[in-house]
Design an enzyme around this catalytic site. Structure first.
Site, mmCIF file in Angstrom:
data_model
loop_
_atom_site.group_PDB
_atom_site.id
_atom_site.type_symbol
_atom_site.label_atom_id
_atom_site.label_comp_id
_atom_site.label_asym_id
_atom_site.label_seq_id
_atom_site.Cartn_x
_atom_site.Cartn_y
_atom_site.Cartn_z
ATOM 1 N N LYS A 22 0.826 -1.203 0.000
ATOM 2 C CA LYS A 22 0.000 0.000 0.000
ATOM 3 C C LYS A 22 0.864 1.259 0.000
ATOM 4 O O LYS A 22 0.642 2.178 -0.785
ATOM 5 C CB LYS A 22 -0.907 0.009 1.227
ATOM 6 C CG LYS A 22 -1.589 1.363 1.486
ATOM 7 C CD LYS A 22 -2.109 1.462 2.899
ATOM 8 C CE LYS A 22 -2.774 2.806 3.169
ATOM 9 N NZ LYS A 22 -1.795 3.887 3.354
ATOM 10 N N ASN A 23 1.863 1.302 0.882
ATOM 11 C CA ASN A 23 2.649 2.519 1.018
ATOM 12 C C ASN A 23 3.493 2.820 -0.207
ATOM 13 O O ASN A 23 3.836 3.977 -0.455
ATOM 14 C CB ASN A 23 3.536 2.436 2.266
ATOM 15 C CG ASN A 23 2.730 2.535 3.549
ATOM 16 O OD1 ASN A 23 1.669 3.139 3.581
ATOM 17 N ND2 ASN A 23 3.230 1.922 4.616
ATOM 18 N N ARG A 93 -4.051 10.869 3.490
ATOM 19 C CA ARG A 93 -2.815 11.619 3.653
ATOM 20 C C ARG A 93 -1.946 11.563 2.401
ATOM 21 O O ARG A 93 -1.320 12.556 2.027
ATOM 22 C CB ARG A 93 -2.047 11.048 4.854
ATOM 23 C CG ARG A 93 -0.687 11.644 5.097
ATOM 24 C CD ARG A 93 -0.089 11.094 6.373
ATOM 25 N NE ARG A 93 -0.136 9.641 6.434
ATOM 26 C CZ ARG A 93 0.921 8.856 6.228
ATOM 27 N NH1 ARG A 93 2.084 9.367 5.957
ATOM 28 N NH2 ARG A 93 0.792 7.558 6.317
ATOM 29 N N CYS A 117 -5.590 8.701 8.479
ATOM 30 C CA CYS A 117 -5.738 8.271 9.871
ATOM 31 C C CYS A 117 -5.530 9.427 10.834
ATOM 32 O O CYS A 117 -4.645 10.250 10.650
ATOM 33 C CB CYS A 117 -4.738 7.152 10.185
ATOM 34 S SG CYS A 117 -5.092 5.614 9.312
ATOM 35 N N ARG A 122 0.383 15.678 11.808
ATOM 36 C CA ARG A 122 1.281 15.261 10.743
ATOM 37 C C ARG A 122 1.723 16.502 9.972
ATOM 38 O O ARG A 122 1.133 16.863 8.952
ATOM 39 C CB ARG A 122 0.591 14.266 9.814
ATOM 40 C CG ARG A 122 0.199 12.986 10.536
ATOM 41 C CD ARG A 122 -0.256 11.929 9.569
ATOM 42 N NE ARG A 122 -0.449 10.671 10.252
ATOM 43 C CZ ARG A 122 -0.438 9.489 9.649
ATOM 44 N NH1 ARG A 122 -0.217 9.403 8.370
ATOM 45 N NH2 ARG A 122 -0.626 8.388 10.330
ATOM 46 N N ILE A 124 3.614 19.242 7.585
ATOM 47 C CA ILE A 124 4.213 19.156 6.254
ATOM 48 C C ILE A 124 5.334 20.170 6.107
ATOM 49 O O ILE A 124 5.720 20.511 4.992
ATOM 50 C CB ILE A 124 3.147 19.367 5.157
ATOM 51 C CG1 ILE A 124 2.499 20.750 5.310
ATOM 52 C CG2 ILE A 124 2.098 18.269 5.182
ATOM 53 C CD1 ILE A 124 1.739 21.174 4.069
ATOM 54 N N ASP A 305 3.648 1.223 12.040
ATOM 55 C CA ASP A 305 2.414 0.655 11.499
ATOM 56 C C ASP A 305 2.147 -0.765 11.977
ATOM 57 O O ASP A 305 1.096 -1.333 11.684
ATOM 58 C CB ASP A 305 2.450 0.673 9.963
ATOM 59 C CG ASP A 305 2.077 2.032 9.392
ATOM 60 O OD1 ASP A 305 1.727 2.934 10.164
ATOM 61 O OD2 ASP A 305 2.136 2.192 8.151
ATOM 62 N N ARG A 397 -8.947 0.538 3.714
ATOM 63 C CA ARG A 397 -8.008 1.450 3.067
ATOM 64 C C ARG A 397 -6.676 0.762 2.789
ATOM 65 O O ARG A 397 -5.933 1.193 1.904
ATOM 66 C CB ARG A 397 -7.751 2.687 3.941
ATOM 67 C CG ARG A 397 -8.901 3.681 4.030
ATOM 68 C CD ARG A 397 -8.478 4.905 4.823
ATOM 69 N NE ARG A 397 -7.188 5.372 4.361
ATOM 70 C CZ ARG A 397 -6.131 5.572 5.142
ATOM 71 N NH1 ARG A 397 -6.200 5.346 6.439
ATOM 72 N NH2 ARG A 397 -4.995 6.002 4.635
#
Length: 427
Positions: A22-23, A93, A117, A122, A124, A305, A397
């Site tokens: 996924k990532n 995200r 999530c 988070r 930037i 994770d 997701r």
């Protein structure tokens, strides 16, 4: 609305095939914007985040079609709109990866502030620092991040903190910048290496991905390519923990064992047996779950994770385990849900003390985020009785066909529809 219903306890046995990462997928799909031509991406996980990214591309003018359930063709020849739709982007995200890709292709980009999530802030700032060092002007207006430049130039950028998102985003912008970009204190996760390999297959010149110094020689043009995404390290780790937690015997196929070393080490300390093969691992546990101490760290440390899943297993360990979150703030929001099942966990800031109990008992819980949702499933598999998990959209997701895969391992898990509450119906 839908939920998962699990009847436990159960011992998982059999084989499971791991999907694409996924990532990696959520970075590679936006990166296709940089190509002059079609990109065919194979081993794409069939998850909702991928569907959202493909809809964003289509709204910007790209042509996207799935050749199979796990192969997508992306043609950005006619992409002219550098704005990512707010209503889509605010749900995940990874939509902010369009910033770097659009800057590299169009010299401008507008993307909403990141969603996804909800655990901890988070920021930037490191993304913006990198873009500005290369000559872009960045502003935030009405929840949208706007970036623009006349020309991107290579720069020497030192990240103040290790950031996967910033490393990826600045890498995406730098591949088309003039000159050489050097990223120091870069993140080293496997999906960063996978993205670099994808970009290099399109004609980019990226060296050092997987180390803390990445050098990018900008090129004038990138061409289309065909590329296969690496297996999902976190999905594999989730099934490894599920096998160990349930005292099962599971062969987990289509993995890169080296990516799983930190997970394997902690599972073995907790009493599991992990056998590695070329592209598979087998996880069994005969004795009790043993207490361990665990701290999450950037790669190659134990992945953040995987922290909720491991904590779920440690709820039935012998003695007290200490789990320290070294990456995100407020990642223990899910602990209240585990307590509903009878877990004994105390949290002080970034540290949780997990006192093992003889058993968990099924109860209604909810998925507070993607990985916390996976933890609820693991807890439901080891709990006695029925566990019902709501807000399962978080889980979907990031996990392809998780109900089917678990049932094929002997679990009793169903996805069921539940009527909306009278208040929701009235609205």
């Amino acid at each position: 609305m839908e939920k998962f219903v699990i009847h436990g306890p159960v011992k998982l046995t059999g084989e499971v095939e791991i999907s694409g990462a996924k990532n990696a997928a959520v970075a590679i799909i936006p990166a296709a914007i940089l190509a002059q031509g079609k990109c065919v991406v194979e081993n794409v996980p069939n998850i909702s985040d991928v569907g959202l990214l493909c809809r964003m591309l289509q709204d910007m003018g790209a042509r996207v079609r799935f050749l199979t359930n796990t192969t997508v063709e992306i043609d950005t020849t006619y992409l002219t709109n550098p704005v990512v739709p707010y209503e889509l982007a605010r749900h995940m995200r990874a939509s902010y990866y369009f910033l770097g890709a659009l800057l590299g292709r169009c010299s401008e980009a507008s993307v909403s502030m990141p969603g996804g999530c909800c655990f901890g802030v988070r920021p930037i700032d490191q993304h913006i620092k990198g873009f500005e060092a290369m000559g872009a002007k960045v502003s935030i207006d009405g929840g949208m991040i706007n970036a623009r430049c006349d020309t991107l130039f290579g720069a020497h950028i030192y990240f103040d903190v290790v950031s996967v998102g910033a490393t990826i985003n600045v890498m995406l912008a730098a591949v088309r910048a003039k000159g050489i970009t050097i990223l120091e204190n870069a993140a080293k996760e496997p999906h960063i290496v996978d993205l670099a390999n994808f970009l290099n297959s399109m004609g980019a010149d990226i060296r050092g991905a997987g180390t803390d110094v990445i050098k990018i020689h900008g090129v004038d043009m990138l061409h289309g390519t065909t590329y296969s995404i690496v297996p999902d390290q976190i999905e594999a780790g989730t099934y490894m923990v599920a096998a160990a937690a349930t005292g099962g015997d599971v062969l987990i196929r289509n993995v890169i064992p080296k990516h799983l070393e930190s997970i394997t080490e902690k599972l073995e300390k907790s009493g599991a047996l992990v056998v590695e093969y070329d592209d598979a691992v087998r996880v069994t546990r005969k004795g009790p779950v043993e207490k361990i101490n665990l701290k999450t760290m950037p790669h190659p440390g134990f992945p953040t994770d995987m922290q909720p899943q491991m904590t779920a297993m440690l709820t039935i360990a012998n003695g007290a385990s200490i789990v320290t979150e070294g990456v995100w703030d407020n990642r223990f929001r899910y602990v209240d849900e585990l307590r509903r099942l009878g877990a004994q966990i105390s949290v002080d800031g970034k540290v949780a003390v997990v006192q093992g109990v003889p058993k968990l008992t099924g109860a209604p819980v909810k998925a507070t985020d993607l990985r916390a949702g996976a933890a609820m499933i693991i807890a439901g598999l080891i709990a006695e009785g029925k566990t019902e998990i709501e807000d399962i959209y978080h889980i979907e997701r990031g996990y392809e066909d998780i109900v089917g895969k678990l049932n094929r391992l002997g679990a009793d898990i169903r996805r069921v529809s539940i009527p909306d509450s009278p208040l929701v119906q009235a609205l």
